[in-house]
Design an enzyme around this catalytic site. Structure first.
Site, PDB file in Angstrom:
ATOM      1  N   HIS A 156       0.840  -1.215   0.000  1.00  0.00           N
ATOM      2  CA  HIS A 156       0.000   0.000   0.000  1.00  0.00           C
ATOM      3  C   HIS A 156       0.868   1.256   0.000  1.00  0.00           C
ATOM      4  CE1 HIS A 156      -3.308  -2.729   1.232  1.00  0.00           C
ATOM      5  NE2 HIS A 156      -2.367  -3.266   1.990  1.00  0.00           N
ATOM      6  N   SER A 277      14.734  21.515 -16.171  1.00  0.00           N
ATOM      7  CA  SER A 277      13.541  22.307 -16.424  1.00  0.00           C
ATOM      8  C   SER A 277      13.966  23.620 -17.056  1.00  0.00           C
ATOM      9  CB  SER A 277      12.820  22.571 -15.096  1.00  0.00           C
ATOM     10  OG  SER A 277      12.027  23.742 -15.204  1.00  0.00           O
ATOM     11  N   LYS A 283      15.808  21.462 -10.968  1.00  0.00           N
ATOM     12  CA  LYS A 283      15.129  20.233 -11.354  1.00  0.00           C
ATOM     13  C   LYS A 283      16.016  19.260 -12.112  1.00  0.00           C
ATOM     14  CE  LYS A 283      11.155  19.446 -11.086  1.00  0.00           C
ATOM     15  NZ  LYS A 283      10.024  20.040 -11.824  1.00  0.00           N
ATOM     16  N   GLU A 290       9.235   8.444 -17.138  1.00  0.00           N
ATOM     17  CA  GLU A 290       7.849   8.909 -17.314  1.00  0.00           C
ATOM     18  C   GLU A 290       7.326   8.567 -18.709  1.00  0.00           C
ATOM     19  OE1 GLU A 290       7.128  12.930 -15.045  1.00  0.00           O
ATOM     20  OE2 GLU A 290       9.147  12.883 -15.826  1.00  0.00           O
TER      21      GLU A 290
END
Ligand code: ARG
Length: 457
Positions: A156, A277, A283, A290
């Site tokens: 979980h 970024s 970043k 992704e």
């Protein structure tokens, strides 16, 4: 260009309809398989005295010339041609004349395309298998390095019990080993030759299907000509195997994305496999992971479209089936692209073992072990479970851990507690004592690495 099929349909097709109908954009990538199939077909026709040896020789030489010219870029595949079969046959006839017109004896584009796709896909399956093995090798190497690196195991997404990074990585290697098996199985079932089934009902010529199949490296021939030209279940099977590879890659990607966040920081991806970024200078984004997660839906879509394309088709060939190639090719292209970046991304990431250990120490992942220790002292498990829960609540209230909670606090709950409990709940002890088969110990991870390495060598 004149239509191969200018018979009753006289070829005066509307331009938009013609473009709608053509598949050359998609199937031109099968030119090698189409030529190999035609070479074998000409040899079989000659061996069976259906065409003369001279005609067969002219066809084979002509086809070999076309092959080397396309390979070398001297011959451009005509984007206006209907499909690759048409293009090769018409080019052959332009080059060698009459013999070229004899090549399509005892053959149809229906068995021809069914043949080409199988030959093309069996090569693609081999290539994808080699990429999968590369990824499994990278996982083994990184697991070897981290077989003792304790981290929390989760259920979980809540810290649950101690595992090692090596153990976690090898879980993925096991999934990919089954994917490898699925590709092997699907490719083996697919390796039965449809050529000679002709349009649907075989032929009156005295062909030798087995001879032709052998020349092309097939293990056997389709036993029913209607089935041979109209089944595409091999595309579905391969598509399903590819969809599962994406499922596994996507789950792994999701974990890499989580682990590389500041909230976890178990890993850092190499700059070679992340991006910055344009506005936020701090970043480092896990774009490759992704995109892999994002492309999973495409491959599922390819599989679903293949299944749907087939479901209502009467036997035998229907033009709907032309859609098979775009879908299964996209699935292979997508999976291969993902595997190509994922293997080195995993090979080059850095592990932050201090952070994993810190997370392992903070999440009460030794609570089960504490309960088990009480069971060892004679307490029933359910009672021990409840009491340990109370101790965890007390730790949370005091802002401490089970390791740091003083002995008096333990003894206030039960007389069974003594100082030896601290050894039992030490995170390393908790890990090393999980010696059951398949568990997280360094020895167990070693054994798993050995198994996978045996599979991929
Ligand atoms: N381009 C077609 C395909 O990919 C080849 C088979 C055409 N056969 C036919 N009867 N029109 O399916």
């Amino acid at each position: 260009m004149a239509k191969l099929w200018a018979g009753l349909a006289d070829g005066s097709i509307d331009a938009a309809a013609e473009d709608f109908n053509r598949s050359i954009r998609v199937d031109s990538r099968m030119y090698r398989q189409d030529i190999a199939g035609s070479v074998a077909h000409a040899k079989m026709l000659a061996a069976q005295n259906i065409i003369s040896p001279q005609d067969a020789e002219a066809i084979v030489n002509g086809l070999n010339g076309i092959l080397s010219d396309i390979d070398a870029g001297r011959l451009k595949i005509d984007p206006e041609a209907e499909d690759i079969h048409t293009f090769i046959e018409q080019t052959l006839t332009e080059r060698v004349g009459e013999p070229g017109k004899r090549l399509h004896t005892a053959r149809s584009r229906n068995d021809q395309v069914a043949l080409d796709v199988r030959m093309y896909l069996r090569e693609r399956a081999e290539y994808t298998k080699s990429l999968l093995k590369g990824l499994m090798g990278a996982l083994c190497d990184r697991a070897e390095e981290t077989k003792s690196a304790v981290m929390p195991g989760y259920t979980h997404l809540q810290r649950a019990q101690p595992v090692t990074m090596g153990h976690h990585l090898m879980a993925y290697a096991m999934m990919f080993s089954r994917d490898l098996g699925r590709l092997t199985d699907a490719a083996a079932r697919m390796n039965s030759s449809p050529i000679g089934c002709c349009a649907l009902a075989g032929t009156t010529y005295d062909t030798d299907r087995r001879f032709e199949a052998e020349l092309l490296g097939f293990d056997g021939v389709a036993e029913n000509s209607l089935d041979g030209v109209s089944d595409r279940d091999f595309c579905v099977e391969l598509g399903a195997a590819l969809a599962l590879i994406m499922t596994h890659l996507s789950r792994l990607s999701e974990e890499l994305i989580l682990w590389s966040s500041w909230e976890f920081k178990f890993i850092e991806l190499s700059s070679a496999y992340s991006t910055g970024s344009s506005i936020m200078p701090q970043k480092k984004n896990p774009d490759m992971a992704e995109l892999t997660r994002g492309k999973t839906g495409r491959v599922y879509g390819d599989l679903m479209a293949l299944l749907t394309m087939l479901k209502g088709l009467p036997l035998a060939y229907n033009k709907d089936m032309q859609e098979d190639k775009e879908l299964i090719f996209d699935a292979f292209d997508t999976v291969d692209a993902c595997l190509t970046v994922c293997a080195p991304m995993i090979g080059t990431m850095t592990f932050k073992q201090e952070n994993m250990r810190r997370a392992a120490a903070a999440g009460f992942i030794n609570a089960t072990d504490l309960a088990d220790w009480l069971v060892g002292k004679g307490m029933p498990f359910r009672t021990a479970y409840k009491l340990t829960g109370e101790l965890v609540a007390e730790c949370t209230a005091r802002g401490t851990t089970l390791e740091d909670l003083p002995l008096e606090a333990y003894r206030a709950k039960s007389e069974l507690f003594d100082g030896s409990l601290y050894d039992a709940i030490n995170i390393d002890t908790c890990l090393l004592r999980r010696t059951s088969y398949g568990g997280p110990t360094p020895e167990s991870v070693e054994r798993q690495i050995g198994l996978i390495k045996g599979l991929i060598k």
